[in-house]
Design a protein around this motif. Structure first.
Motif, short mmCIF file in Angstrom:
data_model
loop_
_atom_site.label_atom_id
_atom_site.label_comp_id
_atom_site.label_asym_id
_atom_site.label_seq_id
_atom_site.Cartn_x
_atom_site.Cartn_y
_atom_site.Cartn_z
N GLY A 74 0.74 -0.97 0.38
CA GLY A 74 0.07 -0.11 -0.08
C GLY A 74 0.39 1.40 -0.50
O GLY A 74 2.27 1.58 -0.30
N ASP A 75 0.22 2.09 0.01
CA ASP A 75 0.79 3.38 0.36
C ASP A 75 0.72 4.02 1.12
O ASP A 75 -0.87 4.68 1.36
CB ASP A 75 0.08 4.53 -1.09
N SER A 76 1.09 4.45 1.68
CA SER A 76 1.03 5.47 3.42
C SER A 76 0.31 6.57 3.47
O SER A 76 -0.27 6.81 4.42
CB SER A 76 3.03 5.60 4.61
N ALA A 77 1.13 7.43 2.10
CA ALA A 77 0.63 9.27 2.20
C ALA A 77 -0.77 8.93 2.16
O ALA A 77 -1.66 9.72 2.87
CB ALA A 77 1.03 9.09 1.11
N ARG A 78 -1.01 7.45 0.93
CA ARG A 78 -2.83 7.97 1.69
C ARG A 78 -3.39 7.24 2.28
O ARG A 78 -4.69 7.78 2.52
CB ARG A 78 -2.90 6.99 -0.60
N GLY A 79 -2.61 6.68 2.42
CA GLY A 79 -3.59 5.58 3.72
C GLY A 79 -4.02 6.66 5.31
O GLY A 79 -4.45 6.70 5.71
N ARG A 80 -2.40 8.02 5.05
CA ARG A 80 -2.40 9.17 5.92
C ARG A 80 -4.15 9.72 5.91
O ARG A 80 -4.81 10.30 6.52
CB ARG A 80 -1.28 9.78 5.96
N LYS A 81 -4.21 10.25 4.91
CA LYS A 81 -5.23 10.67 4.28
C LYS A 81 -6.11 9.86 4.49
O LYS A 81 -7.81 10.77 4.88
CB LYS A 81 -5.45 11.01 2.77
N ILE A 82 -6.44 8.72 4.72
CA ILE A 82 -7.93 8.20 4.93
C ILE A 82 -8.16 8.22 5.86
O ILE A 82 -9.12 7.51 6.44
CB ILE A 82 -7.51 6.51 4.05
N PHE A 83 -6.95 7.32 6.95
CA PHE A 83 -7.33 7.61 8.29
C PHE A 83 -7.94 9.03 8.87
O PHE A 83 -8.62 9.13 9.72
CB PHE A 83 -5.92 7.69 9.01
#
Length: 204
Positions: A74-83
């Motif tokens: 996955g992509d941590s930057a996109r994961g942060r936005k989702i969080f």
């Protein structure tokens, strides 16, 4: 997904190795995704597997999320936005990360240092499988016949403060409590992943 719950063989004749179990899970997930995508493609054109959003109730779909996330970093930057996105996962409503968010559930700032990726996947898909210490749900039965449940945030001789899944604080007078018990069901709702695609879940 605990393969041992499905396949039981009396020791020492257990014939399923860990590698075989993981391969079996992966094959099942691939079949699920392939079948779903074939059906969807026939309606509105080719759709990437990673963009699929699966059912929250079908245990095989939960397996698909689990296998996909375990095999895609996955992509941590996109994961942060989702969080932090209130319209998506909205984890921030109950959890804190790097000082931002609410403190209803555990602080997730350094969660990857404590648990493996597979453990984190399970904690999202099966929130009641393992409850963090201090975050068990308590159910109170009042003298008036009403029931209240949540995580205890404060307890004094005169009252108890609960926080529910909606983040609201509820104060219950001690004298109004007829009975209390601890539940093994997490305050975090099941089906959390249902609003996310497979790729988004892996990012998160």
């Amino acid at each position: 997904f605990n393969f041992d719950q499905v396949v039981k063989a009396p020791p020492p004749q257990r014939f399923c190795s860990t590698m075989f179990a993981e391969l079996f899970c992966a094959l099942i997930a691939i079949l699920i995704l392939a079948t779903g995508c074939k059906s969807k493609n026939s309606q509105d054109g080719a759709t990437p597997i990673s963009s699929r959003t699966l059912s929250q109730k079908n245990p095989l779909d939960l397996l698909a999320y689990s296998v996909f996330a375990a095999n895609h970093r996955g992509d941590s930057a996109r994961g942060r936005k989702i969080f932090f996105d209130q319209t998506k996962a909205a984890c921030v409503r109950c959890h804190t990360a790097n000082g931002n968010g609410e403190k209803i559930g555990p602080d997730l700032s350094a969660i990857a240092d404590k648990f493996s990726r597979r453990e984190l996947i399970q904690s999202i898909l099966e929130p009641s499988a393992s409850l963090a210490v201090g975050y068990a749900t308590t159910i109170f039965h009042s003298t008036s016949g009403d029931d209240f449940e949540g995580i205890i945030k404060q307890a004094t001789d005169s009252h108890i403060e609960l926080v529910g899944g909606d983040g609201k604080i509820l104060r219950i007078e001690t004298r109004a409590i007829a009975k209390r018990r601890t539940s093994d069901v997490s305050i975090m709702p099941e089906g959390f992943q249902s609003g996310l695609s497979l790729a988004e879940f892996a990012d998160l």
